[in-house]
Design an enzyme around this catalytic site. Structure first.
Site, PDB file in Angstrom:
ATOM      1  N   LYS A 408       0.724  -1.172   0.116  1.00 33.97           N
ATOM      2  CA  LYS A 408      -0.026  -0.194   0.019  1.00 33.97           C
ATOM      3  C   LYS A 408       1.178   1.104  -0.117  1.00 33.97           C
ATOM      4  O   LYS A 408       1.635   1.502   1.064  1.00 33.97           O
ATOM      5  CB  LYS A 408      -0.866  -0.169   1.309  1.00 33.97           C
ATOM      6  CG  LYS A 408      -1.951   1.119   1.416  1.00 33.97           C
ATOM      7  CD  LYS A 408      -2.645   0.760   2.759  1.00 33.97           C
ATOM      8  CE  LYS A 408      -3.489   2.192   2.947  1.00 33.97           C
ATOM      9  NZ  LYS A 408      -4.331   2.010   4.133  1.00 33.97           N
ATOM     10  N   ASP A 410       1.088   4.913   0.098  1.00 40.01           N
ATOM     11  CA  ASP A 410       0.771   6.011   0.880  1.00 40.01           C
ATOM     12  C   ASP A 410       1.223   7.323   0.549  1.00 40.01           C
ATOM     13  O   ASP A 410       2.548   7.348  -0.033  1.00 40.01           O
ATOM     14  CB  ASP A 410       0.284   5.728   2.418  1.00 40.01           C
ATOM     15  CG  ASP A 410      -0.957   6.510   2.958  1.00 40.01           C
ATOM     16  OD1 ASP A 410      -1.645   7.264   2.181  1.00 40.01           O
ATOM     17  OD2 ASP A 410      -1.302   6.153   3.874  1.00 40.01           O
ATOM     18  N   ASN A 412       0.585  11.351   2.251  1.00 47.51           N
ATOM     19  CA  ASN A 412      -0.436  11.792   3.287  1.00 47.51           C
ATOM     20  C   ASN A 412      -0.287  13.386   3.226  1.00 47.51           C
ATOM     21  O   ASN A 412      -0.588  13.872   4.420  1.00 47.51           O
ATOM     22  CB  ASN A 412      -0.089  11.174   4.438  1.00 47.51           C
ATOM     23  CG  ASN A 412      -0.962   9.952   4.598  1.00 47.51           C
ATOM     24  OD1 ASN A 412      -2.173   9.832   4.252  1.00 47.51           O
ATOM     25  ND2 ASN A 412      -0.202   8.838   4.816  1.00 47.51           N
ATOM     26  N   ASP A 480     -10.601   7.147   3.055  1.00 42.94           N
ATOM     27  CA  ASP A 480     -10.406   7.123   4.517  1.00 42.94           C
ATOM     28  C   ASP A 480     -11.755   7.016   5.115  1.00 42.94           C
ATOM     29  O   ASP A 480     -11.578   6.818   6.387  1.00 42.94           O
ATOM     30  CB  ASP A 480      -9.461   8.109   5.164  1.00 42.94           C
ATOM     31  CG  ASP A 480      -7.846   7.972   4.981  1.00 42.94           C
ATOM     32  OD1 ASP A 480      -7.579   6.933   4.443  1.00 42.94           O
ATOM     33  OD2 ASP A 480      -7.213   8.794   5.368  1.00 42.94           O
TER      34      ASP A 480
HETATM   35  C1  DGJ Z   1      -3.702   7.393   5.325  1.00 44.19           C
HETATM   36  C2  DGJ Z   1      -4.302   6.157   4.693  1.00 44.19           C
HETATM   37  O1  DGJ Z   1      -5.367   6.631   4.002  1.00 44.19           O
HETATM   38  C3  DGJ Z   1      -4.850   5.147   5.848  1.00 44.19           C
HETATM   39  O2  DGJ Z   1      -5.643   4.266   5.416  1.00 44.19           O
HETATM   40  C4  DGJ Z   1      -3.767   4.727   6.756  1.00 44.19           C
HETATM   41  O3  DGJ Z   1      -2.891   3.834   5.805  1.00 44.19           O
HETATM   42  C5  DGJ Z   1      -2.817   5.980   7.357  1.00 44.19           C
HETATM   43  N1  DGJ Z   1      -2.632   6.999   6.291  1.00 44.19           N
HETATM   44  C6  DGJ Z   1      -1.765   5.611   7.926  1.00 44.19           C
HETATM   45  O4  DGJ Z   1      -0.982   6.721   8.512  1.00 44.19           O
END
Ligand code: DGJ
Length: 665
Positions: A408, A410, A412, A480
């Site tokens: 996965k 990510d 952020n 999310d």
């Molecule tokens: C954001 C993701 O969308 C979540 O599913 C999770 O993986 C968190 N980050 C983890 O920090």
């Protein structure tokens, strides 16, 4: 000039609309043409260096029309490229700018496509939202003036998706004309619709000009991302069907085109950062017992990562949490018959990390100024070759060492203080686009070094769900927000462009962690199995009944996975128009169909809902089955189901749902 419909218009010479491109020579003067246009026909689509674009097999022809626009004085050559794809009623478009002269040229605006047409009451359809509320549907009229949306956040964004469609006023889900334009790109983009005083309409789609400038030194070229224009005479569902097939067959990595996606467990909402190896092993035992096929370890497994304040960049396993390392946990998971998956966030660096202490200059920053943090983290400067090399080496070796078959990926935060001291002053405005090119290089290297690994993109949920990322990562964490009712809107909107097989969708705990709502497990299951089914809750504390229900959901999903992941998806009732949502899947032979109807509220004594289905064979007789066995083998002809509709059973609670299976004789 203004009256004219232009193919790729520019301003400053009598056309006052929003231009498709804008550029100046090395002395700062605009280049007004005239352009000599030479057509050229090729049997192959020319490559777009460094950019993802529609895939063709080596043996395949992809007849492409090139229109070379040559300007005599500056040495500028603009080439418009068109590749028609009749199977999808689509045309691929991109543009190449070349400097064949001796002086530099500066590019300020370079749209991937521009479309002029007479205004005839058309409306716009596009996708907007925010974190945890991605890709809601918006349909609006086109008023005189300029309307635009897009992203300047460095990623395609939660707020808007690089897509827009024109609809006639009568176009609905099942009928009417629709014209879509979508971009294969993951960075800043702009979509523009301008209706001028003459009622001419211009659409532009491409890299956002606000955060873009590009110096073309003599001999250099610049390629825009590819745009995918699709026409549907069969309404919005028809548009989606064409894009869904296009994305599955022409965008996703070929290895995953036909590959069924596993049912996964993800520990994020079950544990967040607070976990230990033994606890994960217990969760893995339960997951295996429920029929789950892939166990994903989310954020928190490396460095000192016990919260989101530290350790991004320090990708060594935390032995206090995982004494047996990834190998130990991985072999436990594999011994239970599941695959092992891992969360990573390669593009980021925490100020609180070993990597930052060693390489503070590796983040995007303006020299002498403290770069702003987002979710307590900074963004690595992917325009730097050494940073890209470091990421490629780090993550290819993690994947070599850890027994993982799923990642996965990510991301952020949005980009800010977007500057790179490694680039000269005249190239600072190139950083946004160079970041995206750097990202694609890193994704290409890591994913092609590990073609067996299934990658799932993520960006605080669905903040970078676009065809650019899907080219490397065949699925995406849609949002999310895991609440079942919220998900109906998110998944409905997402499905306008993207097929269900790319949408990660998980059953989570109630009350839901994002909105606090409690919904029945059956509805959470039905919403999640409408995408790539997963579970993201503390499965070790479920009741016996809940475990049984989850087992049934997973069995059902596995049995009908081909239909759910590869069937034709059709939207029937929109959550944006009322309290109900319905959608269905039909297989290629129209022998099997699955319908799911959701209703947010139960009302007393309502007349029973008659739902008109779609996509069936009108002549065939279909047997209806549902889990409550309320139909007892009732049979209907396809035309009756599509014209008169099917009487649905009552929902028995708020946020209820009904799942029906049709089987042709
Ligand atoms: C954001 C993701 O969308 C979540 O599913 C999770 O993986 C968190 N980050 C983890 O920090």
């Amino acid at each position: 000039m203004e009256e004219q419909l232009c193919e790729y218009g520019f301003a400053g010479y009598g056309d006052f609309r929003q231009p498709a491109f804008s550029l100046r020579d090395g002395k700062g003067f605009p280049i007004p043409g005239p352009f000599t246009i030479t057509p050229e026909l090729r049997t192959e689509k020319p490559p777009l260096p460094g950019l993802p674009s529609a895939r063709f097999a080596e043996s395949e022809r992809a007849e492409t029309l090139l229109l070379h626009m040559q300007e005599a004085h500056s040495g500028l050559r603009i080439t418009l490229r068109y590749t028609p794809l009749p199977d999808y009623d689509a045309v691929l478009r991109s543009v190449c700018f070349e400097n064949l002269g001796n002086e530099p040229l500066i590019l300020y605006r370079a749209m991937s496509c521009s479309l002029d047409l007479p205004y005839d009451g058309q409306q716009l359809l596009y996708l907007h939202g925010s974190w945890a509320r991605e890709r809601h549907l918006c349909r609006s009229s086109i008023n005189p003036g300029l309307f635009s949306f897009g992203s300047t956040r460095g990623i395609s964004s939660h707020q808007f998706n690089p897509f827009l469609a024109l609809l006639t006023p009568h176009t609905g889900e099942h009928s009417g004309e629709a014209w879509g334009a979508a971009l294969i790109y993951s960075g800043n983009f702009a979509a523009e619709a301008e209706r001028n005083h003459d009622d001419n309409l211009r659409l532009n789609l491409g890299i956002h000009p606000e955060t873009f400038q590009w110096t073309l030194a003599p001999g250099e070229r610049f390629d825009t991302p590819e745009a995918v224009l699709v026409y549907s005479p069969e309404g919005i569902n028809g548009l989606s069907d064409r894009y869904h097939r296009f994305i599955r067959e022409r965008i996703l990595p070929p290895r995953f085109r036909e590959a069924e996606r596993p049912v996964l467990f993800n520990n994020w909402e079950a544990t967040y950062f607070d976990f230990r190896e033994e606890q994960l092993k217990d969760l893995a035992d339960t997951a295996a017992d429920l029929g789950i096929e892939l166990f994903v370890l989310d954020d928190g497994w490396f460095g000192e990562r016990n919260s989101d304040t530290t350790s991004l960049g320090d990708w060594a396993v935390n032995r206090r949490k995982l004494p047996g390392g990834l190998a130990g946990l991985g072999s436990h998971i594999r011994n239970r018959g599941m695959e092992f998956g891992l969360w990573v966030e390669p593009e980021m660096i925490s100020r609180e990390s070993e990597l930052f202490r060693r390489r503070p200059e590796w983040c995007l920053h303006i020299p002498g100024r403290r770069p702003p943090e987002g979710r307590n983290q900074l963004v690595l400067d992917l325009t730097r070759q050494e940073v890209r090399k470091h990421l490629i080496e780090t993550f290819t070796s993690i994947l070599e060492a850890a027994p993982v078959t799923y990642v996965k990926w990510d991301m952020n935060r949005y980009l800010a203080s977007v500057a790179s001291p490694a680039l000269p002053p005249e190239r600072q405005e190139e950083v946004y686009h160079r970041y995206v090119l750097g990202l694609y290089e890193v994704m290409e290297a890591i994913t092609s070094a590990h073609p067996e690994v299934l990658f799932e993109g993520c960006s605080g949920g669905g903040g970078r769900l676009d065809m650019g990322v899907l080219y490397y990562m065949p699925q995406y964490w849609t949002s999310d927000n895991t609440d079942a009712l919220s998900r109906l809107k998110i998944q409905y909107g997402t499905s306008i462009l993207y097929p269900p097989i790319v949408m990660g969708a998980h059953v989570s705990a109630v009350p839901n962690h994002q909105v606090g709502r409690s919904t029945p497990l059956s509805t959470r299951g039905n919403a999640a199995l409408s995408g790539n089914l997963g579970y993201e809750l503390d499965i070790s504390s479920l009741s016996v009944e809940e475990c049984e229900e989850i087992r049934r959901q997973i069995d059902f999903y596995k049995k009908h996975r081909q239909l759910l992941q590869f069937g034709r998806f059709l939207r029937l009732l929109s959550p944006f128009e009322g309290v109900e949502t319905a959608w269905m899947w039909v297989d290629g032979e129209q022998r099997e169909a699955l319908i799911i109807w959701f209703s947010a509220y139960r009302e007393a004594n309502l007349p029973r809902r008659r739902l008109r289905l779609a996509g069936l064979d009108p002549q065939r007789l279909y047997t209806v089955q549902d889990s409550g066995r309320r139909y007892r083998g009732d049979r209907y002809r396809g035309d009756e189901l599509m014209n008169r509709g099917l009487l649905l059973p009552e929902v028995e609670q708020d946020a209820g749902s009904v799942r029906l299976l049709l089987q042709a004789e």
